[in-house]
Each structure stands twice: as structure tokens, then as C-alpha cells.
Design an enzyme around this catalytic site. Structure first.
Site, short mmCIF file in Angstrom:
data_model
loop_
_atom_site.label_atom_id
_atom_site.label_comp_id
_atom_site.label_asym_id
_atom_site.label_seq_id
_atom_site.Cartn_x
_atom_site.Cartn_y
_atom_site.Cartn_z
N CYS A 142 1.10 -0.97 -0.22
CA CYS A 142 -0.02 -0.28 0.04
C CYS A 142 0.80 1.34 -0.55
O CYS A 142 1.72 1.62 1.22
CB CYS A 142 -1.10 0.07 1.04
SG CYS A 142 -2.09 1.46 1.00
N CYS A 145 -0.23 3.95 2.49
CA CYS A 145 0.17 3.82 4.19
C CYS A 145 1.16 4.25 3.47
O CYS A 145 1.81 5.09 5.06
CB CYS A 145 -0.23 2.48 4.89
SG CYS A 145 -1.31 1.63 3.29
N ASP A 146 2.56 3.66 2.91
CA ASP A 146 3.98 3.55 3.45
C ASP A 146 4.63 4.07 2.37
O ASP A 146 6.07 3.99 3.26
CB ASP A 146 4.15 2.39 3.50
CG ASP A 146 3.39 1.40 4.09
OD1 ASP A 146 3.06 1.87 5.31
OD2 ASP A 146 3.63 -0.14 4.26
#
Ligand code: NAP
Length: 316
Positions: A142, A145-146
Site C-alpha cells: 500500500c 500507507c507506506d
């Protein structure tokens, strides 16, 4: 056999938020959390595989995925949710009340007036050596997200579909360079996404490249690939790898009983309503677009409110 007004299947942000809301509405929900069957399949869902979360509102100093899930669990329990670490083996939604089996007994274990399906989705993985070990240690599924953690680094994105293009384009905000690793010589992605990727100076392509191994001890240190035409192997010097080869929604329990989208996700209409009266769906099992902890939590809230109002309308 236990009867409940609300049975929640799944314990990611959608399931646990639904449990908090249904609990506060005095509905004493039962939550079937799932049980660990592999590193990539455990109670708490995909966030259990995430390290720092910096974009969940209310936590300015980041927290880890497992911490966030532990807090949601505690909050659900505080309002009377009955959390059970086990799996639903079978669910029958063809008559009311719905019936759920937690074992292979003939008799169902639970009957339920409503079910909130929050079983999530799984990222497809490459299934190559090093991948499982380095998940969350430089390997991610993701970018939203990261991506932030990979500032100034060289990153590989594996896949040739819209997700891979989207992840790669997003990652160019942080990375020094992004290499899209695709197993063929043409992309599956839509024309517009392809054009955006081709036009981006930071994006390169490794065509006809099949991932063979994720390298690194404690953190990703490279990706070994094989040229599918020449058979030659080489190592891409990357410190981040994003796997974007698709997702599958976890619909095994219901797929023969209800309407699904063409891509296999549960079809929801207004809010969390599905084609089955009294069955509500929340989170990634019905969302193939946003897939964030916060959107999933929001949809769990919607499902609990929908279930509560549905019960009231039925006089239950
Ligand atoms: P997808 O369209 O199924 O593409 C998956 C890609 O991964 C394909 O290029 C496939 O290669 C590759 N792949 C599959 N298994 C692999 C493996 N084991 N090893 C290496 N490569 C592998 O999945 P998606 O990109 O996640 O998209 C899913 C749906 O969401 C699509 O309908 C897409 O259009 C939509 N979507 C839209 C947007 C947008 O419009 N902004 C963004 C994201 C997703 P092959 O091509 O060789 O099969």
C-alpha cells in the site's frame, strides 16, 4: 446455540468499528475475529501487517497497525462486544434468523438477526522467497500507507495494472526513482494511467521481468528478477518494493448467496445494504477503490447504524 441481534464477521477496522457502534447501541454484538492461519491472514486484518500508521486522524505521533487494532478491540470490548478468536465455517443467509457455523457440527453455533460482513480483502502476493519475511520491512502492498517512509529511495513497483501505475505515480512524490517491474512487454493498465506513467521522469520500466526473490536480511536490499525472453537474471538495487498485482475480496462465505460486482466484491447499494435483507457489508470486502483504515472504519460505522435501524424497523 447462541442468538444475537448483530453478528459481525471480521475484525479489521470495519468490523471493530461496527462492534463499537453496535455495542454502544446496546446490541451486544458477537464479533468473529478470524484466527491466525498464516503471516498474511490473521485477526485484525491487513493492518496487522502494517508498521507505522501516520494518517489515521487523532494519532499525530503515528502508531503501529497492531497497536491501532488493539485499541479498537479494547474499545469494542468496553461497550460489550463479545469478541471470539475463531472462524465462521459456514453462513446461511437464505432464511431468518441467519445461521452461522463455527465448527463442522450439524447444528449452527449462532443464529443472528443481522450480519455485518467485514471480512476484508487480501493483497495478491508474488509468492517468492524473502517476500513474507520482509513484508513491512521495506516490502509493502500500500503506497498511500507506506510511501512516505521511502523518501529519497529507489523503489520497485511490481505489476502492470492500474494499481501498479497509481502506486508508482504516487511514490514518485517521495522516491528518487521508481521502476515498474512487469512480467510482459505491455501494460494491462488503462491508456490514461499508462500515459501518465510514461510521462513521469522518475518512472522507469523493467519489461518482461519476473520477480524471483526479495533480497535483504532485516530490510529490503534488492529484487532479483529474470528476463522472461533472454532468461538472464539481474538484481534491481532497490530498498523498497511495492507489490501491486491485485486484491481478492474474502467472499467465500457468501459468494453463492448474494449479488457481487463483476470483480467479485460485494455489491452494496445505499450505505451498507446488500442484496440480502439484514446482511450488511463494510470495509474492503465491498470497497475496491479507497481501501484505507479510515474509510474502512467509516463504513463499519455505517453498517452498524444501518443494522440498528433495520432491527428497529423489523421490531427486533
Ligand atoms: P489487475 O488489473 O488485475 O492487474 C494486475 C497486474 O498484476 C497485471 O498487470 C498482471 O500481469 C500482474 N500480475 C498478476 N499476478 C502477478 C504475479 N503473480 N506476478 C507478477 N505480476 C502479476 O489489478 P489492479 O491493477 O489491482 O486493478 C484491479 C481493478 O481496479 C482493475 O479493474 C483496475 O482498472 C481498477 N483500478 C483502477 C484504478 C484507477 O482507475 N485509478 C486504480 C486502481 C485499480 P498481466 O498483465 O501479465 O496479467
Amino acid at each position: 446455540m447462541t442468538h444475537t441481534r448483530v453478528l459481525i464477521v471480521g475484525s479489521g477496522p470495519a468490523g471493530l468499528t461496527a462492534a463499537i457502534y453496535a455495542g454502544r447501541a446496546q446490541l451486544n454484538p458477537i464479533v468473529i475475529e478470524g484466527e491466525p492461519s498464516s503471516t498474511t491472514d490473521q485477526p485484525g486484518g491487513q493492518l496487522m501487517l502494517t508498521t507505522d500508521i501516520e494518517n489515521f486522524p487523532g494519532f499525530p505521533e503515528a502508531l503501529t497497525g497492531p497497536e491501532l487494532m488493539a485499541r479498537m478491540r479494547a474499545q469494542a470490548e468496553r461497550f460489550g462486544a463479545d469478541l471470539r478468536v475463531t472462524k465462521v465455517q459456514k453462513l446461511d443467509t437464505t432464511s431468518h434468523p441467519f445461521r452461522a457455523w463455527l465448527t463442522d457440527d450439524v447444528e449452527p453455533s449462532i443464529t443472528a438477526d443481522t450480519v455485518i460482513l467485514a471480512t476484508g480483502a487480501k493483497s495478491l502476493m508474488m509468492n517468492v522467497p524473502g517476500e513474507e519475511r520482509l513484508l513491512s520491512h521495506g516490502l509493502s502492498t500500500c503506497a498511500t500507507c507506506d510511501g512516505f517512509f521511502f523518501r529519497g529511495q529507489e523503489i520497485a513497483v511490481v505489476g502492470g495494472g492500474d494499481s501498479a501505475m497509481e502506486e508508482a505515480l504516487f511514490l514518485t512524490r517521495f522516491a528518487s526513482g521508481v521502476t515498474i517491474v512487469h512480467r510482459r512487454d505491455s501494460l494491462r493498465a488503462s491508456k490514461i494511467m499508462q500515459e501518465r506513467a510514461f510521462a513521469n521522469e522518475k518512472i522507469r520500466f523493467a519489461w518482461n521481468s519476473q520477480a524471483l526473490e526479495v533480497l535483504g536480511e532485516d530490510r529490503v536490499a534488492g529484487l532479483r528478477v529474470r528476463d522472461t525472453v533472454s532468461g538472464e537474471e539481474r538484481v534491481l538495487n532497490v530498498t523498497g518494493i511495492f507489490v501491486a498485482i491485485g486484491h481478492v475480496p474474502n467472499t467465500t462465505l457468501v459468494k453463492d448467496q448474494m449479488d457481487l460486482e463483476d470483480n467479485g466484491y460485494v455489491r452494496t447499494g445505499l450505505g451498507s445494504f446488500t442484496s440480502i435483507d439484514g446482511l450488511f457489508a463494510a470495509g474492503d470486502v465491498q470497497d475496491h477503490v479507497y481501501r484505507q483504515a479510515i474509510t474502512s472504519a467509516g463504513s463499519g460505522c455505517i453498517a452498524a447504524i444501518d443494522a440498528e435501524r433495520w432491527l428497529e424497523a423489523q421490531g427486533l
